[in-house]
Scaffold this active site. Structure first.
Site, PDB file in Angstrom:
ATOM      1  N   GLU A   1      -4.351  -3.398  -4.764  1.00  0.00           N
ATOM      2  CA  GLU A   1      -4.057  -2.250  -3.903  1.00  0.00           C
ATOM      3  C   GLU A   1      -4.288  -0.926  -4.621  1.00  0.00           C
ATOM      4  O   GLU A   1      -3.757   0.108  -4.227  1.00  0.00           O
ATOM      5  CB  GLU A   1      -2.620  -2.345  -3.377  1.00  0.00           C
ATOM      6  CG  GLU A   1      -2.416  -3.562  -2.497  1.00  0.00           C
ATOM      7  CD  GLU A   1      -1.046  -3.630  -1.859  1.00  0.00           C
ATOM      8  OE1 GLU A   1      -0.342  -2.615  -1.781  1.00  0.00           O
ATOM      9  OE2 GLU A   1      -0.671  -4.737  -1.432  1.00  0.00           O
TER      10      GLU A   1
ATOM     11  N   LYS B   1       5.015  -5.825   9.501  1.00  0.00           N
ATOM     12  CA  LYS B   1       3.556  -5.993   9.416  1.00  0.00           C
ATOM     13  C   LYS B   1       3.105  -6.715  10.683  1.00  0.00           C
ATOM     14  O   LYS B   1       3.544  -7.846  10.940  1.00  0.00           O
ATOM     15  CB  LYS B   1       3.190  -6.868   8.220  1.00  0.00           C
ATOM     16  CG  LYS B   1       3.591  -6.340   6.848  1.00  0.00           C
ATOM     17  CD  LYS B   1       3.541  -7.484   5.843  1.00  0.00           C
ATOM     18  CE  LYS B   1       3.606  -7.011   4.410  1.00  0.00           C
ATOM     19  NZ  LYS B   1       3.798  -8.155   3.479  1.00  0.00           N
TER      20      LYS B   1
HETATM   21  C1  2PG Z   1       3.603  -7.308   0.436  1.00  0.00           C
HETATM   22  C2  2PG Z   1       2.129  -7.042   0.730  1.00  0.00           C
HETATM   23  C3  2PG Z   1       1.740  -5.623   0.402  1.00  0.00           C
HETATM   24  P1  2PG Z   1       0.522  -9.069   0.819  1.00  0.00           P
HETATM   25  O1  2PG Z   1       3.942  -8.365  -0.115  1.00  0.00           O
HETATM   26  O2  2PG Z   1       4.443  -6.503   0.795  1.00  0.00           O
HETATM   27  O3  2PG Z   1       1.982  -5.290  -0.938  1.00  0.00           O
HETATM   28  O4  2PG Z   1       1.329  -7.944   0.023  1.00  0.00           O
HETATM   29  O5  2PG Z   1      -0.264  -8.375   1.863  1.00  0.00           O
HETATM   30  O6  2PG Z   1      -0.322  -9.763  -0.226  1.00  0.00           O
HETATM   31  O7  2PG Z   1       1.554  -9.975   1.403  1.00  0.00           O
HETATM   32 MG    MG Z   2       6.159  -7.840   0.097  1.00  0.00          MG
END
Ligand code: 2PG
Ligand code: MG
Length: 418
Positions: A203, A330
């Protein structure tokens, strides 16, 4: 009211060089919008699942089946329908091929389609997406900006996944980014002076060429000071521990040390007291509800659930009281904008703070900045202040901020009852 005249998907590429799905929708009035699904590396086991091909091509991540399902399953079901709301569209999407269907369409496709529809409703209304997502915002989300990446985003060079800064005293978002960028630069200089400037993680945060979590935290505190800011006054630290990733055979394995759940929570609590830590995400394994309760009661920082809650409204309603204090949101963890919004509502009902988040595999899609603003999230997490897929979102937030007359940022999240 929007009548859909075309919907299609294409293979596009994400920040890890992996294929993902972009969905484009066209309305009867000739407007076209599109959105792209992101992808996680440290995914929770209860997340909605993206449909990928498997097999040898592109590490099993190609999306030819998902593209075919768009033309075979979703196109016939959705083209020609008229929808009045996001909810109605998302219901049609799920009925056509969502997780409950006999031919389930992956969450990568539903996420991209649902977000593209949000943009289409906005275009039809002649407004920006954040304007149709909620009431007129009174605050902007306060950013969590990655300074160092680790865990699954840096080949497990260190156990902890995200080391982020969180502006505390800045009075507007543009000042917040100036401060965070100074810290990012200062940490880069410190690592370079040690001969440890070894590139960046997934990231865009600095590669964690440090011996352990304390050294990473210590370096960030030095960076904050070197940037002319006061640690804990001007700038705090947010951590994503992503602890499921280093839980093995009943223990948390961190470097050459192993901890029981109790010992690990004690370790995190003392780290949170020693450093200016504002929030700690997924401190323990996603299934360890009791250890989450210990973390909430022992850590002075706000405890955030990501893999623990997976943006699932039902799970958010059901987890034990006192096991989490803020929810990471998300869209692709649950599959549609409507369900992610339901997760926001369920979180608020339980008194949880709201952190809208991007994924580690991202693109130029900026939807997340609109969701965080429209839903009036407390925080927005999209990674570092480098790399186009990250800055696309921060820069969109700056444009939104300008359109809103530079609103203040949301209050810093504090521990309920403290
Ligand atoms: C998280 C995300 C963003 P990933 O764990 O919060 O950092 O990571 O998209 O790999 O789950
Ligand atoms: Mg996380």
């Amino acid at each position: 009211m929007v009548t859909i005249t075309d919907i299609r998907a294409r293979r596009v590429w994400d920040s890890r060089g992996l294929p993902t799905i972009e969905v484009e929708i066209r309305s009867e009035t000739g407007k076209t919008t599109r959105a792209i699904a992101p992808a996680g590396a440290s995914t929770g086991r209860r997340e909605a699942v993206a449909l990928v091909d498997g097999g040898p091509v592109l590490g099993g991540k190609d999306v030819t089946h998902a593209l075919r399902q768009m033309s075979d399953v979703l196109y016939p079901a959705l083209v020609g329908i008229t929808v009045e709301s996001q909810k109605q569209f998302d219901r049609a999407l799920l009925e056509a091929g969502g997780p409950e269907s006999s031919s389930p369409v992956g969450a990568n496709t539903t996420t991209a389609a649902s977000l593209a529809m949000t943009h289409l409703f906005a275009q039809e209304a002649g407004v920006a997406p954040w304007q149709i997502l909620g009431d007129t915002p009174t605050t902007l989300p306060r950013p969590q900006i990655q300074i160092m990446g680790g865990g699954a985003h840096a080949a497990h060079r260190v156990a902890v996944q995200d080391f982020m800064v969180h502006p505390l005293s800045a009075t507007c978002i543009s000042d917040a980014f100036i401060q965070a960028a100074e810290v990012y630069r200062a940490v880069g200089d410190i690592l370079a002076a040690r001969g440890h400037n070894s590139g960046v993680a997934d990231e865009g945060g600095h590669w964690p060429d440090v011996s352990d979590t304390e050294e990473a935290l210590d370096t960030i505190v030095q960076g904050i000071t070197r940037a002319g800011l006061k640690p804990g006054v001007d700038m705090g630290i947010c951590l994503d521990i992503a602890a499921t990733q280093f839980y093995k055979d009943g223990h948390y394995v961190v470097g050459d040390k192993t901890y029981t759940a109790k010992e690990w929570v004690t370790e995190l609590a003392s780290m949170s007291s020693a450093f200016p830590i504002v929030s700690v995400e997924d401190p323990v394994h996603e299934d360890h509800e009791q250890a989450m309760v210990w973390a909430v009661s022992q850590c002075p920082a706000v405890i955030v659930g990501d893999d623990y809650l997976v943006t699932n409204p039902k799970r958010i309603e059901e987890v034990p009281n006192g096991s989490v204090e803020a929810a990471l949101i998300k869209v692709n963890q649950i599959g549609t904008v409507t369900e992610a919004h339901d997760a926001v509502v369920a979180s608020r009902k339980r008194g949880l703070g709201i952190i809208v988040s991007a994924r580690s595999g991202e693109t130029e899609d900026v939807s997340v900045a609109h969701l965080a603003t429209g839903w009036q999230a407390d925080m927005l997490k999209v990674g570092s202040i480098t790399r186009g897929e990250r800055t696309a979102k921060w820069n969109e937030l700056l444009r939104i901020s300008e359109a809103l007359g530079n609103l203040p940022m949301a209050d810093v999240l504090s521990k309920p009852g403290l």
